[in-house]
Design an enzyme around this catalytic site. Structure first.
Site, PDB file in Angstrom:
ATOM      1  N   GLU A 316       0.807  -1.275  -0.010  1.00 20.61           N
ATOM      2  CA  GLU A 316      -0.245   0.250  -0.213  1.00 20.61           C
ATOM      3  C   GLU A 316       0.864   1.147   0.030  1.00 20.61           C
ATOM      4  O   GLU A 316       0.527   2.426  -0.501  1.00 20.61           O
ATOM      5  CB  GLU A 316      -0.855   0.004   1.278  1.00 20.61           C
ATOM      6  CG  GLU A 316      -1.890  -1.298   1.497  1.00 20.61           C
ATOM      7  CD  GLU A 316      -2.637  -1.773   0.034  1.00 20.61           C
ATOM      8  OE1 GLU A 316      -2.940  -0.712  -0.652  1.00 20.61           O
ATOM      9  OE2 GLU A 316      -2.976  -2.730  -0.192  1.00 20.61           O
ATOM     10  N   TYR A 403      -1.655  -7.727 -11.139  1.00 21.17           N
ATOM     11  CA  TYR A 403      -0.876  -7.864 -10.348  1.00 21.17           C
ATOM     12  C   TYR A 403       0.362  -8.578 -10.488  1.00 21.17           C
ATOM     13  O   TYR A 403       1.446  -8.066 -10.606  1.00 21.17           O
ATOM     14  CB  TYR A 403      -1.407  -8.382  -8.849  1.00 21.17           C
ATOM     15  CG  TYR A 403      -2.507  -7.462  -8.133  1.00 21.17           C
ATOM     16  CD1 TYR A 403      -2.244  -6.920  -7.194  1.00 21.17           C
ATOM     17  CD2 TYR A 403      -3.817  -7.379  -8.623  1.00 21.17           C
ATOM     18  CE1 TYR A 403      -3.100  -6.290  -6.429  1.00 21.17           C
ATOM     19  CE2 TYR A 403      -4.729  -6.686  -8.029  1.00 21.17           C
ATOM     20  CZ  TYR A 403      -4.337  -6.099  -7.059  1.00 21.17           C
ATOM     21  OH  TYR A 403      -5.208  -5.276  -6.393  1.00 21.17           O
ATOM     22  N   ARG A 575     -12.555 -10.609   4.285  1.00 19.09           N
ATOM     23  CA  ARG A 575     -11.772 -10.294   3.065  1.00 19.09           C
ATOM     24  C   ARG A 575     -11.783 -11.048   2.012  1.00 19.09           C
ATOM     25  O   ARG A 575     -11.960 -12.160   1.883  1.00 19.09           O
ATOM     26  CB  ARG A 575     -10.277 -10.473   3.576  1.00 19.09           C
ATOM     27  CG  ARG A 575      -8.809  -9.876   2.928  1.00 19.09           C
ATOM     28  CD  ARG A 575      -7.707 -10.240   3.399  1.00 19.09           C
ATOM     29  NE  ARG A 575      -6.620  -9.898   2.419  1.00 19.09           N
ATOM     30  CZ  ARG A 575      -5.504 -10.075   3.046  1.00 19.09           C
ATOM     31  NH1 ARG A 575      -5.115 -10.504   4.184  1.00 19.09           N
ATOM     32  NH2 ARG A 575      -4.278  -9.707   2.185  1.00 19.09           N
TER      33      ARG A 575
END
Length: 622
Positions: A316, A403, A575
């Protein structure tokens, strides 16, 4: 050449025909297209674009409603309509330069919502919208006290990525729009409010909070959290917010934040956002983390007690350069955000914790990619880095391709050109394009002009970006520690015996690699032996638990009361990665009925992002 001709024509028009100033301005604006076509927004920013937001809202927990007024400063190119994105909002009133004006909501689109057209004049510079959210608003999750850690007060958080900001603020909801903002937020006294902006460090008694975001950000990065939480500094520019019972634990878990910022700056230049804080949200938060500028939102599942899952914080943080500083122009270019961020994350982890740990993380990334490629074997176009998501939910492109294929492309590129050259290139890329957006095509041009051509390097960039699958010239990632793990697993399968002392110092990544590679012929007795030795069913590390539950479902292991433990886990954790992995295992094991029984009870605990994924996976409908 075309621009030269157009410029000469405009000059000629001024000299020969004494064109009016406003006509010249209009001609220039038509020749200068600042924004590319955006399939996921109704906005027409080349006609009128928002540049700044003044937001005044109240948070009403009794009604589960946010209400207030959004006032926009606009760059108006002689337009008579400002078009915003809106979804599941109740629009009360519109004003142009302070004067009430008419507005119209377009036809509802399932994914995009509605176009909100506001009548303006060619001279209009500000537009205000008074509105309320509704029970259908997807960005917001309203939590009861029982759904929080301390169970004393309600909680609210937003999740805007990819196109959900329009469900709590009427806005031009495209990543290529960048705005600054100020906000005044009224919350119940005693609670704290924070945003992706300059934030308070202490609670304000009357519950009226003011915020300022001086750097321009994309709308999906607008974020708000309200609840019973406090702040604790890690360094002068880093710190954590968490509920009181978790605060010390969270501060200790993330105590390397300042070291991470320093390592990142050493690689690719000065941190541009002044403050880097993290708020740990209740477990229903649908992502591991969300890179909201100045204030990362994080799941409590990364608080393992030993800093072993803090690569998420490095990820992040890396977004502060790749994503927040240089942003994908559209969601078709999403790999520009995430591929770069995974690469940067690995470099931060290598700088702080060594190459072994970074390579273990990279190998898990490679395994994730292989699984994703297998899942898309009947849909190979989905494995291209540059996507075509028109008519689709942009969330469909938020997978391992962006990703992990993006990372593998950049790692292969680095190994081809050399690390020093590549680091200089990336640092200049971030500096040159700071606070701007980037398309894939512009990146390819920049790569050719500033790295490949000057160094006479041939590289199959287009194959990596525009073709499906993985090219042959790919980085080969190795880990001696993972090789040792594989040897131990092989011995265990043959002998049913394992030396627990060997695993004493294993990282979660080694455990994950061990469990993920269980062969199909693994027996229930072998599962029981491992569980009896290591109590994996009750692991306090959420990552290890998740992969153990996945494999247990696949192999129909039901020992150690694991069915109830999995049910409790799925009720407690929202999540999406964890939840979808386990429910997918149920589905693949032909245990959908069991999955649906669990899901019916857990669904209300999940954010809409997670709900939408699991609904589709299990074919659930209310």
């Amino acid at each position: 050449m075309k621009l030269v001709v157009q410029s000469l024509l405009i000059i000629g028009c001024l000299i020969l025909f004494n064109c009016k100033e406003e006509q010249t301005s209009k001609a220039l604006s038509e020749d200068t297209i600042a924004y590319v076509d955006e399939p996921h927004s109704f906005a027409k920013p080349n006609e009128a674009a928002i540049t700044h937001l003044d937001l005044e809202i109240s948070v009403d927990f009794d009604r589960s409603v946010i209400s207030g007024t959004a006032t926009y400063t606009i760059d108006n190119k002689n337009s008579e309509t400002l078009v915003l994105d809106s979804k599941f909002l109740s629009i009360k009133e519109a004003k142009a330069d302070g004067v009430k004006t008419s507005f119209k909501l377009g036809e509802h689109h399932e994914q995009l919502g509605q176009a909100l057209g506001i009548d303006i004049k060619p001279t209009t510079r500000t537009v205000s919208i008074t509105y309320e959210t509704t029970s259908q608003t997807e960005a917001l999750q309203w939590l009861s006290p029982q759904q929080t850690a301390d169970k004393t007060n309600p909680f609210l958080f937003t999740q805007g990525q990819a196109i959900l900001t329009r469900t709590w603020i009427p806005i031009q909801d495209s990543p290529q729009l960048r705005i600054t903002y100020n906000a005044k937020v009224k919350v119940p006294p005693g609670l704290m409010a924070v945003m992706s902006a300059e934030n308070p460090k202490e609670r304000i008694k009357d519950g009226l909070y003011s915020f300022n975001m001086a750097q321009p950000i994309s709308p999906y990065l607008m974020a708000l959290a309200v609840g019973d939480f406090d702040y604790k500094a890690v360094s002068s520019r880093t710190g954590v917010y968490a509920e009181p019972s978790l605060l010390d634990k969270v501060q200790n878990e993330f105590s390397d934040m300042e070291k991470m910022v320093a390592a990142a700056e050493a690689l690719y230049g000065t941190y541009a956002w002044d403050q880097f804080d993290v708020i740990v949200l209740p477990p229903s938060f649908p992502f591991g983390g969300m890179e909201n500028p100045r204030l990362t939102f994080a799941t409590p599942t990364v608080v393992a007690g030993d800093k072993s899952l803090t690569s998420l914080i490095a990820h992040e943080l890396a977004h502060s350069w790749s994503g927040n500083l240089v942003t994908n122009a559209t969601w078709n270019d999403f790999w520009l955000n995430e591929g770069f961020t995974v690469y940067f994350e690995m470099r931060i982890m290598e700088a702080l914790y060594g190459k072994d740990r970074a390579n273990m993380l990279a190998l898990i990334s490679r395994q994730d990619l292989e699984e994703e490629l297998e899942g898309f074997k009947n849909n190979p176009e989905a494995t291209m880095l540059k996507l075509d998501l028109e008519g689709k939910n942009p969330d469909d492109g938020m997978n391992s391709i962006a990703y992990d294929k993006g990372y593998l492309f950049l790692r292969t590129l680095e190994e081809t050109v050399g690390r020093d050259r590549f680091d200089n290139f990336l640092k200049n890329y971030f500096t040159t394009h700071a606070f701007k957006t980037m398309t894939t095509e512009r990146f390819v041009n920049y790569l050719n002009e500033h790295l490949l051509e000057p160094n006479a390097i041939n590289f199959n960039t287009n194959e990596w970006i525009y073709n499906s699958g993985i090219p042959e010239n790919q980085s080969i990632i190795r880990s001696d520690k993972f090789s040792a793990v594989e040897g131990l697993l092989e011995t265990f399968i043959k002998t049913n015996a394992i030396d627990a002392e060997i695993t004493q110092d294993w990282t979660p990544q080694e455990w994950v690699h061990f469990i993920r590679n269980f062969p199909i012929e693994m027996t229930i007795e072998q599962f029981a032996a491992l569980d009896n030795t290591f109590n994996l069913t009750n692991s306090t590390n959420s990552y290890i638990a998740m992969v153990w539950y996945e494999q247990s479902v696949k192999h129909n292991y039901r020992g150690n009361d694991i069915d109830n433990t999995i049910t409790e886990f799925l009720n407690r954790v929202g999540r999406r990665w964890y939840v979808s992995t386990i429910f997918k295992a149920f589905k693949n094991a032909d245990r959908v009925d069991e999955a649906l029984e669990i899901y019916k009870k857990s669904r209300s605990n999940y954010h809409s992002v997670t709900v939408n994924t699991i609904d589709a996976m299990l074919g659930y409908s209310e």
